[in-house]
Design a protein around this motif. Sequence first.
Motif, PDB file in Angstrom:
ATOM      1  N   SER A 171      18.245 -15.881  38.376  1.00 46.33           N
ATOM      2  CA  SER A 171      17.674 -16.184  39.683  1.00 46.33           C
ATOM      3  C   SER A 171      18.474 -17.296  40.356  1.00 46.33           C
ATOM      4  O   SER A 171      19.286 -17.978  39.722  1.00 46.33           O
ATOM      5  CB  SER A 171      16.219 -16.624  39.520  1.00 46.33           C
ATOM      6  N   PRO A 172      18.248 -17.512  41.660  1.00 42.01           N
ATOM      7  CA  PRO A 172      18.933 -18.612  42.369  1.00 42.01           C
ATOM      8  C   PRO A 172      18.638 -19.987  41.773  1.00 42.01           C
ATOM      9  O   PRO A 172      19.353 -20.941  42.054  1.00 42.01           O
ATOM     10  CB  PRO A 172      18.360 -18.505  43.795  1.00 42.01           C
ATOM     11  N   PHE A 173      17.610 -20.061  40.932  1.00 46.64           N
ATOM     12  CA  PHE A 173      17.258 -21.332  40.300  1.00 46.64           C
ATOM     13  C   PHE A 173      18.433 -21.877  39.502  1.00 46.64           C
ATOM     14  O   PHE A 173      18.632 -23.081  39.404  1.00 46.64           O
ATOM     15  CB  PHE A 173      16.041 -21.122  39.397  1.00 46.64           C
ATOM     16  N   TYR A 174      19.236 -20.997  38.890  1.00 44.04           N
ATOM     17  CA  TYR A 174      20.383 -21.407  38.103  1.00 44.04           C
ATOM     18  C   TYR A 174      21.714 -21.145  38.795  1.00 44.04           C
ATOM     19  O   TYR A 174      22.731 -21.717  38.439  1.00 44.04           O
ATOM     20  CB  TYR A 174      20.380 -20.711  36.733  1.00 44.04           C
ATOM     21  N   SER A 175      21.749 -20.237  39.773  1.00 44.10           N
ATOM     22  CA  SER A 175      22.972 -19.947  40.545  1.00 44.10           C
ATOM     23  C   SER A 175      24.158 -19.639  39.637  1.00 44.10           C
ATOM     24  O   SER A 175      25.239 -20.245  39.740  1.00 44.10           O
ATOM     25  CB  SER A 175      23.307 -21.126  41.469  1.00 44.10           C
ATOM     26  N   MET A 176      23.967 -18.712  38.720  1.00 38.79           N
ATOM     27  CA  MET A 176      25.046 -18.312  37.815  1.00 38.79           C
ATOM     28  C   MET A 176      26.146 -17.571  38.582  1.00 38.79           C
ATOM     29  O   MET A 176      25.866 -16.781  39.484  1.00 38.79           O
ATOM     30  CB  MET A 176      24.500 -17.409  36.705  1.00 38.79           C
ATOM     31  N   THR A 177      27.389 -17.824  38.196  1.00 34.04           N
ATOM     32  CA  THR A 177      28.517 -17.152  38.860  1.00 34.04           C
ATOM     33  C   THR A 177      28.709 -15.739  38.343  1.00 34.04           C
ATOM     34  O   THR A 177      29.289 -14.890  39.018  1.00 34.04           O
ATOM     35  CB  THR A 177      29.818 -17.950  38.647  1.00 34.04           C
ATOM     36  N   SER A 178      28.218 -15.466  37.138  1.00 32.86           N
ATOM     37  CA  SER A 178      28.302 -14.109  36.582  1.00 32.86           C
ATOM     38  C   SER A 178      26.956 -13.750  35.958  1.00 32.86           C
ATOM     39  O   SER A 178      26.176 -14.624  35.583  1.00 32.86           O
ATOM     40  CB  SER A 178      29.400 -14.014  35.526  1.00 32.86           C
ATOM     41  N   LYS A 179      26.698 -12.463  35.851  1.00 29.12           N
ATOM     42  CA  LYS A 179      25.404 -11.981  35.374  1.00 29.12           C
ATOM     43  C   LYS A 179      25.220 -12.279  33.880  1.00 29.12           C
ATOM     44  O   LYS A 179      26.114 -12.057  33.070  1.00 29.12           O
ATOM     45  CB  LYS A 179      25.290 -10.480  35.626  1.00 29.12           C
ATOM     46  N   VAL A 180      24.025 -12.763  33.542  1.00 30.43           N
ATOM     47  CA  VAL A 180      23.653 -12.969  32.137  1.00 30.43           C
ATOM     48  C   VAL A 180      22.762 -11.800  31.745  1.00 30.43           C
ATOM     49  O   VAL A 180      21.613 -11.704  32.161  1.00 30.43           O
ATOM     50  CB  VAL A 180      22.897 -14.306  31.947  1.00 30.43           C
ATOM     51  N   ASP A 181      23.305 -10.874  30.942  1.00 37.64           N
ATOM     52  CA  ASP A 181      22.595  -9.620  30.683  1.00 37.64           C
ATOM     53  C   ASP A 181      22.149  -9.442  29.239  1.00 37.64           C
ATOM     54  O   ASP A 181      21.763  -8.352  28.820  1.00 37.64           O
ATOM     55  CB  ASP A 181      23.458  -8.427  31.101  1.00 37.64           C
ATOM     56  N   SER A 182      22.174 -10.510  28.465  1.00 34.53           N
ATOM     57  CA  SER A 182      21.709 -10.405  27.078  1.00 34.53           C
ATOM     58  C   SER A 182      21.170 -11.746  26.615  1.00 34.53           C
ATOM     59  O   SER A 182      21.508 -12.808  27.169  1.00 34.53           O
ATOM     60  CB  SER A 182      22.842  -9.976  26.147  1.00 34.53           C
ATOM     61  N   ILE A 183      20.303 -11.699  25.600  1.00 34.19           N
ATOM     62  CA  ILE A 183      19.750 -12.927  25.042  1.00 34.19           C
ATOM     63  C   ILE A 183      20.851 -13.768  24.410  1.00 34.19           C
ATOM     64  O   ILE A 183      20.828 -15.001  24.489  1.00 34.19           O
ATOM     65  CB  ILE A 183      18.650 -12.608  24.005  1.00 34.19           C
ATOM     66  N   LYS A 184      21.834 -13.133  23.826  1.00 32.40           N
ATOM     67  CA  LYS A 184      22.941 -13.863  23.211  1.00 32.40           C
ATOM     68  C   LYS A 184      23.678 -14.687  24.264  1.00 32.40           C
ATOM     69  O   LYS A 184      23.992 -15.859  24.043  1.00 32.40           O
ATOM     70  CB  LYS A 184      23.905 -12.893  22.531  1.00 32.40           C
ATOM     71  N   LYS A 185      23.943 -14.063  25.429  1.00 28.81           N
ATOM     72  CA  LYS A 185      24.607 -14.798  26.506  1.00 28.81           C
ATOM     73  C   LYS A 185      23.723 -15.939  27.005  1.00 28.81           C
ATOM     74  O   LYS A 185      24.212 -17.020  27.339  1.00 28.81           O
ATOM     75  CB  LYS A 185      24.946 -13.857  27.659  1.00 28.81           C
ATOM     76  N   ALA A 186      22.417 -15.676  27.073  1.00 33.96           N
ATOM     77  CA  ALA A 186      21.490 -16.709  27.528  1.00 33.96           C
ATOM     78  C   ALA A 186      21.534 -17.912  26.596  1.00 33.96           C
ATOM     79  O   ALA A 186      21.485 -19.067  27.040  1.00 33.96           O
ATOM     80  CB  ALA A 186      20.076 -16.145  27.605  1.00 33.96           C
ATOM     81  N   LEU A 187      21.619 -17.665  25.290  1.00 38.14           N
ATOM     82  CA  LEU A 187      21.721 -18.742  24.312  1.00 38.14           C
ATOM     83  C   LEU A 187      22.966 -19.580  24.543  1.00 38.14           C
ATOM     84  O   LEU A 187      22.937 -20.812  24.487  1.00 38.14           O
ATOM     85  CB  LEU A 187      21.751 -18.160  22.901  1.00 38.14           C
ATOM     86  N   ILE A 188      24.071 -18.895  24.822  1.00 36.35           N
ATOM     87  CA  ILE A 188      25.345 -19.600  25.036  1.00 36.35           C
ATOM     88  C   ILE A 188      25.276 -20.434  26.310  1.00 36.35           C
ATOM     89  O   ILE A 188      25.726 -21.579  26.345  1.00 36.35           O
ATOM     90  CB  ILE A 188      26.502 -18.584  25.115  1.00 36.35           C
ATOM     91  N   VAL A 189      24.693 -19.866  27.358  1.00 36.65           N
ATOM     92  CA  VAL A 189      24.646 -20.538  28.662  1.00 36.65           C
ATOM     93  C   VAL A 189      23.701 -21.739  28.638  1.00 36.65           C
ATOM     94  O   VAL A 189      24.042 -22.829  29.107  1.00 36.65           O
ATOM     95  CB  VAL A 189      24.226 -19.547  29.768  1.00 36.65           C
ATOM     96  N   LEU A 190      22.511 -21.543  28.097  1.00 40.08           N
ATOM     97  CA  LEU A 190      21.485 -22.584  28.162  1.00 40.08           C
ATOM     98  C   LEU A 190      21.515 -23.560  26.993  1.00 40.08           C
ATOM     99  O   LEU A 190      21.124 -24.713  27.134  1.00 40.08           O
ATOM    100  CB  LEU A 190      20.093 -21.942  28.237  1.00 40.08           C
ATOM    101  N   GLY A 191      21.932 -23.084  25.845  1.00 38.75           N
ATOM    102  CA  GLY A 191      21.879 -23.930  24.669  1.00 38.75           C
ATOM    103  C   GLY A 191      20.544 -23.801  23.961  1.00 38.75           C
ATOM    104  O   GLY A 191      19.550 -23.340  24.537  1.00 38.75           O
ATOM    105  N   LEU A 192      20.495 -24.231  22.719  1.00 42.67           N
ATOM    106  CA  LEU A 192      19.339 -24.013  21.857  1.00 42.67           C
ATOM    107  C   LEU A 192      18.083 -24.728  22.381  1.00 42.67           C
ATOM    108  O   LEU A 192      17.024 -24.116  22.517  1.00 42.67           O
ATOM    109  CB  LEU A 192      19.668 -24.488  20.445  1.00 42.67           C
ATOM    110  N   LYS A 193      18.203 -26.005  22.709  1.00 46.38           N
ATOM    111  CA  LYS A 193      17.018 -26.777  23.097  1.00 46.38           C
ATOM    112  C   LYS A 193      16.379 -26.250  24.368  1.00 46.38           C
ATOM    113  O   LYS A 193      15.164 -26.069  24.456  1.00 46.38           O
ATOM    114  CB  LYS A 193      17.386 -28.255  23.272  1.00 46.38           C
ATOM    115  N   GLN A 194      17.213 -25.997  25.392  1.00 44.67           N
ATOM    116  CA  GLN A 194      16.665 -25.548  26.664  1.00 44.67           C
ATOM    117  C   GLN A 194      16.058 -24.159  26.552  1.00 44.67           C
ATOM    118  O   GLN A 194      15.010 -23.875  27.144  1.00 44.67           O
ATOM    119  CB  GLN A 194      17.752 -25.571  27.752  1.00 44.67           C
TER     120      GLN A 194
END
Length: 409
Positions: free
Chosen positions: A252-275
Motif C-alpha cells: 500500500s502507499p503506507f510503505y511506498s515500495m518501489t517494487s511489488k512484494v509478492d511473497s511472505i519471504k520478500k516481506a520478511l526481507i523488506v521489513l525485518g523480523l521484529k517489524q
Amino acid sequence: MSALATSSLSNEVYVGRQPIFDQALNVYGYELLFRSGHTAHANVIDGNHATSQVIINTFIEIGVEHITNNRQTFINLTRDFLLGEIPLPLHSENIVLEILEDVEVDDALLAAVQKLSTEGFTIALDDFVLNEKNRALLPHADIIKLDLMAMDSETLKKHVHIFKKLDVKLLAEKIETEAEYEMCRQLGFDYFQGYYFCKPRVMSGKHLPANRLALLEMIAKLQSPDCDMDELEQIISRDIAISYKLLRIINSPFYSMTSKVDSIKKALIVLGLKQLKSWVTVIGLSMVDDKPAELVNLSLTRAKMCEQLAAAFGCNENAAFTVGLFSMLDVLLDKPLTELVQQLPLDTDVTTALLAQEGKLGDLLRLVTLYEKGDWQAVDAFKLEMHTLRQAYLDALAWSDTITSRISS
C-alpha cells in the motif's frame, strides 16, 4: 477512554475521544469531553472560554474528521453557547449537542434548543433525571443519556419505561460492568458508553474458543526469541487471511515500495523480523470477530503512543509498543491478563508493566491510560510537556486509523 481539554496558560488543547457504541457494538460516535486543563493550577478557567478554545482547536486547527472519523460527535455546551450569546461556529451535520443536567431550564433555553433542533442539530439530554423543571425539554430531545451511577436499577427501569413511549433514542452511560451492559441491552437501550468497553470482562471458567486459542498460540510463537525467519514464514503462510492482509499493507502507499512484494519471504526481507512480528500480531488481533473494532483501534493507539513516548521514559521502543498493544489482550480474548501473559514469552519488564503497571514501562503505560481518560492532574505529575503528549496522541490516532483501514478488508 479519553477526554478533551484546553488551558489558557499554554493555549494547548488536549484532544481525545470516548466511543459510543450501537446495539451491534459498532462505533456510533465519539463524545468530546471538556475539561479545565491543568487542574493542579489554582487559576480556574471559565467554562465558556474553555469551550471556545476547544471548539476552535478541534474543528479548525486539527479538524474533527481526524478525531471522530466523520461519525457522530457529541459535544457538551454551556448555557451561553446554547442561548447563542456566544456564537456556535459549527455545522449541524454529525453534531450532537449535549444539554448538561445543571443547565437552567427556562423559556429562553427552550426557545434556543428548539431553534438549534430546527437547524438540524441532534439534541441530547445528558445525565437526565426527570423532574418537573426539565420535563419541558423532552419534546426537543433526540437522545436521552441515562447515567447508571446516578440512579439505582429500579429508577433506571422506570425512566426507560417512560422514555420508550417517546420518539427518542436512549443512551446508557458510565457502564462499568458486563452485568450493567447486559441489563441495559435487555432494557432496550440504543447506545452504550462507559469504561466497561475498555476494561477486562471477567469470564472465570470460560475456555477460549478454538480460533482464539490458535491466535494466542501464534502470538506466543511470534514473540518467542527462538522464532527464526524460516519458522516465521511457515507460521504466516499457513494463514491465508493474515498473509493477504500483510501483503496488502506492505504494497500500500503506507510503505511506498518501489517494487511489488509478492511473497511472505520478500516481506520478511523488506521489513525485518521484529517489524513483521508486530504486524502479524496486530493483524491477528484485528481478526477477533466478536469484539468491537474500536477495541483493536484503541489497542493500536495505545501501542503507538507508548512507542512514541518511550525515549522520554528511557524505554525500548519495541517493548513499549508491545506493552501498549497487549494491555487490552484480556478484553479481546476474554481471559484474565495474568493467565494470558503466562502463555507468552515476554520479558520480565513487559510482564511487570502489564500486570502491575510498575517499572519504567509500567509508568509509561499508566501515563498513556491516564491521558486517554483525561485525568490531567495525574498526567501533570509526569512532568512532560502537554504539547508533546498531545502530538503523540494525535499521531497515534492517525496511525491506528490508517492501520485499521488497511487491515479491515
